[in-house]
Design a protein around this motif. Structure first.
Motif, PDB file in Angstrom:
ATOM      1  N   LYS A 178       0.826  -1.200   0.000  1.00 39.55           N
ATOM      2  CA  LYS A 178       0.000   0.000   0.000  1.00 39.55           C
ATOM      3  C   LYS A 178       0.868   1.260   0.000  1.00 39.55           C
ATOM      4  O   LYS A 178       0.589   2.232  -0.717  1.00 39.55           O
ATOM      5  CB  LYS A 178      -0.886  -0.004   1.237  1.00 39.55           C
ATOM      6  CG  LYS A 178      -2.319   0.322   0.972  1.00 39.55           C
ATOM      7  CD  LYS A 178      -3.092   0.362   2.270  1.00 39.55           C
ATOM      8  CE  LYS A 178      -4.340  -0.480   2.114  1.00 39.55           C
ATOM      9  NZ  LYS A 178      -5.199  -0.413   3.285  1.00 39.55           N
ATOM     10  N   ARG A 179       1.907   1.295   0.806  1.00 40.19           N
ATOM     11  CA  ARG A 179       2.820   2.432   0.865  1.00 40.19           C
ATOM     12  C   ARG A 179       3.520   2.651  -0.471  1.00 40.19           C
ATOM     13  O   ARG A 179       3.678   3.785  -0.921  1.00 40.19           O
ATOM     14  CB  ARG A 179       3.868   2.226   1.960  1.00 40.19           C
ATOM     15  CG  ARG A 179       3.376   2.487   3.332  1.00 40.19           C
ATOM     16  CD  ARG A 179       4.523   2.372   4.306  1.00 40.19           C
ATOM     17  NE  ARG A 179       4.062   2.440   5.676  1.00 40.19           N
ATOM     18  CZ  ARG A 179       4.800   2.149   6.712  1.00 40.19           C
ATOM     19  NH1 ARG A 179       6.049   1.761   6.548  1.00 40.19           N
ATOM     20  NH2 ARG A 179       4.308   2.237   7.919  1.00 40.19           N
ATOM     21  N   LEU A 180       3.970   1.550  -1.089  1.00 38.52           N
ATOM     22  CA  LEU A 180       4.644   1.643  -2.388  1.00 38.52           C
ATOM     23  C   LEU A 180       3.696   2.199  -3.450  1.00 38.52           C
ATOM     24  O   LEU A 180       4.076   3.050  -4.256  1.00 38.52           O
ATOM     25  CB  LEU A 180       5.192   0.280  -2.803  1.00 38.52           C
ATOM     26  CG  LEU A 180       5.943   0.246  -4.127  1.00 38.52           C
ATOM     27  CD1 LEU A 180       7.182   1.139  -4.052  1.00 38.52           C
ATOM     28  CD2 LEU A 180       6.339  -1.174  -4.476  1.00 38.52           C
ATOM     29  N   LEU A 181       2.470   1.727  -3.457  1.00 36.46           N
ATOM     30  CA  LEU A 181       1.491   2.228  -4.418  1.00 36.46           C
ATOM     31  C   LEU A 181       1.210   3.708  -4.181  1.00 36.46           C
ATOM     32  O   LEU A 181       1.123   4.486  -5.140  1.00 36.46           O
ATOM     33  CB  LEU A 181       0.188   1.421  -4.277  1.00 36.46           C
ATOM     34  CG  LEU A 181      -0.282   0.840  -5.596  1.00 36.46           C
ATOM     35  CD1 LEU A 181       0.160  -0.589  -5.671  1.00 36.46           C
ATOM     36  CD2 LEU A 181      -1.746   1.004  -5.737  1.00 36.46           C
ATOM     37  N   PHE A 182       1.049   4.115  -2.921  1.00 35.72           N
ATOM     38  CA  PHE A 182       0.803   5.516  -2.592  1.00 35.72           C
ATOM     39  C   PHE A 182       1.983   6.393  -3.002  1.00 35.72           C
ATOM     40  O   PHE A 182       1.791   7.463  -3.605  1.00 35.72           O
ATOM     41  CB  PHE A 182       0.534   5.668  -1.090  1.00 35.72           C
ATOM     42  CG  PHE A 182       0.332   7.094  -0.664  1.00 35.72           C
ATOM     43  CD1 PHE A 182      -0.844   7.757  -0.974  1.00 35.72           C
ATOM     44  CD2 PHE A 182       1.321   7.783   0.016  1.00 35.72           C
ATOM     45  CE1 PHE A 182      -1.036   9.078  -0.596  1.00 35.72           C
ATOM     46  CE2 PHE A 182       1.142   9.105   0.397  1.00 35.72           C
ATOM     47  CZ  PHE A 182      -0.038   9.748   0.090  1.00 35.72           C
ATOM     48  N   ALA A 183       3.198   5.962  -2.712  1.00 33.19           N
ATOM     49  CA  ALA A 183       4.396   6.732  -3.063  1.00 33.19           C
ATOM     50  C   ALA A 183       4.538   6.861  -4.573  1.00 33.19           C
ATOM     51  O   ALA A 183       4.846   7.934  -5.095  1.00 33.19           O
ATOM     52  CB  ALA A 183       5.636   6.092  -2.457  1.00 33.19           C
ATOM     53  N   SER A 184       4.315   5.775  -5.311  1.00 30.35           N
ATOM     54  CA  SER A 184       4.448   5.849  -6.778  1.00 30.35           C
ATOM     55  C   SER A 184       3.336   6.705  -7.383  1.00 30.35           C
ATOM     56  O   SER A 184       3.560   7.437  -8.351  1.00 30.35           O
ATOM     57  CB  SER A 184       4.491   4.460  -7.403  1.00 30.35           C
ATOM     58  OG  SER A 184       3.385   3.699  -7.011  1.00 30.35           O
ATOM     59  N   ALA A 185       2.127   6.663  -6.830  1.00 31.28           N
ATOM     60  CA  ALA A 185       1.042   7.523  -7.317  1.00 31.28           C
ATOM     61  C   ALA A 185       1.356   8.987  -7.036  1.00 31.28           C
ATOM     62  O   ALA A 185       1.102   9.865  -7.870  1.00 31.28           O
ATOM     63  CB  ALA A 185      -0.279   7.127  -6.671  1.00 31.28           C
ATOM     64  N   LEU A 186       1.937   9.254  -5.867  1.00 37.00           N
ATOM     65  CA  LEU A 186       2.310  10.620  -5.514  1.00 37.00           C
ATOM     66  C   LEU A 186       3.391  11.153  -6.451  1.00 37.00           C
ATOM     67  O   LEU A 186       3.286  12.275  -6.964  1.00 37.00           O
ATOM     68  CB  LEU A 186       2.801  10.671  -4.064  1.00 37.00           C
ATOM     69  CG  LEU A 186       3.133  12.051  -3.519  1.00 37.00           C
ATOM     70  CD1 LEU A 186       1.870  12.888  -3.436  1.00 37.00           C
ATOM     71  CD2 LEU A 186       3.791  11.943  -2.160  1.00 37.00           C
ATOM     72  N   VAL A 187       4.417  10.355  -6.717  1.00 42.23           N
ATOM     73  CA  VAL A 187       5.489  10.764  -7.632  1.00 42.23           C
ATOM     74  C   VAL A 187       4.939  10.959  -9.038  1.00 42.23           C
ATOM     75  O   VAL A 187       5.265  11.948  -9.722  1.00 42.23           O
ATOM     76  CB  VAL A 187       6.651   9.739  -7.611  1.00 42.23           C
ATOM     77  CG1 VAL A 187       7.623   9.993  -8.754  1.00 42.23           C
ATOM     78  CG2 VAL A 187       7.362   9.761  -6.288  1.00 42.23           C
ATOM     79  N   GLY A 188       4.081  10.070  -9.492  1.00 43.51           N
ATOM     80  CA  GLY A 188       3.473  10.208 -10.821  1.00 43.51           C
ATOM     81  C   GLY A 188       2.607  11.455 -10.930  1.00 43.51           C
ATOM     82  O   GLY A 188       2.613  12.162 -11.941  1.00 43.51           O
ATOM     83  N   GLY A 189       1.849  11.759  -9.873  1.00 40.31           N
ATOM     84  CA  GLY A 189       1.008  12.956  -9.866  1.00 40.31           C
ATOM     85  C   GLY A 189       1.828  14.235  -9.896  1.00 40.31           C
ATOM     86  O   GLY A 189       1.499  15.168 -10.628  1.00 40.31           O
ATOM     87  N   VAL A 190       2.887  14.272  -9.111  1.00 41.10           N
ATOM     88  CA  VAL A 190       3.761  15.451  -9.104  1.00 41.10           C
ATOM     89  C   VAL A 190       4.417  15.632 -10.471  1.00 41.10           C
ATOM     90  O   VAL A 190       4.516  16.746 -10.986  1.00 41.10           O
ATOM     91  CB  VAL A 190       4.815  15.347  -7.972  1.00 41.10           C
ATOM     92  CG1 VAL A 190       5.898  16.397  -8.138  1.00 41.10           C
ATOM     93  CG2 VAL A 190       4.158  15.459  -6.623  1.00 41.10           C
ATOM     94  N   ALA A 191       4.845  14.544 -11.090  1.00 32.02           N
ATOM     95  CA  ALA A 191       5.451  14.623 -12.423  1.00 32.02           C
ATOM     96  C   ALA A 191       4.443  15.127 -13.449  1.00 32.02           C
ATOM     97  O   ALA A 191       4.775  15.944 -14.316  1.00 32.02           O
ATOM     98  CB  ALA A 191       6.007  13.266 -12.830  1.00 32.02           C
ATOM     99  N   ALA A 192       3.203  14.657 -13.383  1.00 33.39           N
ATOM    100  CA  ALA A 192       2.170  15.105 -14.325  1.00 33.39           C
ATOM    101  C   ALA A 192       1.874  16.591 -14.138  1.00 33.39           C
ATOM    102  O   ALA A 192       1.746  17.340 -15.117  1.00 33.39           O
ATOM    103  CB  ALA A 192       0.904  14.271 -14.138  1.00 33.39           C
ATOM    104  N   ILE A 193       1.775  17.024 -12.890  1.00 34.39           N
ATOM    105  CA  ILE A 193       1.511  18.439 -12.621  1.00 34.39           C
ATOM    106  C   ILE A 193       2.670  19.302 -13.107  1.00 34.39           C
ATOM    107  O   ILE A 193       2.462  20.357 -13.717  1.00 34.39           O
ATOM    108  CB  ILE A 193       1.236  18.665 -11.121  1.00 34.39           C
ATOM    109  CG1 ILE A 193      -0.121  18.074 -10.755  1.00 34.39           C
ATOM    110  CG2 ILE A 193       1.283  20.139 -10.760  1.00 34.39           C
ATOM    111  CD1 ILE A 193      -0.408  18.045  -9.270  1.00 34.39           C
TER     112      ILE A 193
END
Length: 161
Positions: free
Chosen positions: A7-22
């Protein structure tokens, strides 16, 4: 892998992906609103240091001096055409609107608009540059450059300072 770590890994990768998209969207938006500044020589010949040359259809800013004898006004509208030069070739600026009060031949200006031909700029805004020695009358008076400092006697001011 334990479910909590997953769960932590998924949250961290989603956060990094979101920041990159923004960040990508932000850079794209800033790049599309960027107006590069060129001199008339750089518009015609390109920049020496980078070889950057504005393309037809690109929004740019051009700064230079209004060439004497090139201002042509349309008597029935606010349309005006004039040439701007620095030390090299001149470019033509087309503008439809009210010009600043300081606009005149031989005066420095900055025109912002779209390059419609390799040496023709259709301006959406024209800014006149004032002399770097300009000083408002209030400041000149305060500094005493144009007026003698006022002399007050004690009778007029009611005594001391």
């Amino acid at each position: 892998m334990n479910p909590r770590r997953k769960k932590r890994l998924l949250f961290a990768s989603a956060l990094v992906g979101g920041v990159a998209a923004i960040a990508t969207l932000l850079l794209f938006a800033l790049n599309s609103n960027l107006d590069l500044f060129f001199t008339p020589t750089e518009v015609v010949e390109g920049r020496e240091d980078s070889g950057l040359m504005p393309e037809v259809g690109q929004r740019i800013r051009v700064g230079g001096m209004v060439v004497e004898g090139t201002v042509e006004r349309d008597p029935t509208s606010l349309k005006i055409a004039f040439q701007v030069a620095d030390t090299g070739p001149a470019i033509t600026v087309l503008y439809d609107g009210m010009l600043p009060d300081l606009f005149r031949e031989g005066q420095g200006i900055v025109a912002q608009g779209t390059l419609i031909e390799p040496t023709v700029l259709e301006a959406s805004e024209v800014l006149a540059k004032h002399d770097e020695n300009y000083m408002s009358p209030e400041i000149a008076e305060a500094m005493g450059q144009t007026h003698e400092p006022m002399q007050y006697d004690d009778a007029q001011t009611g005594g001391g300072y």
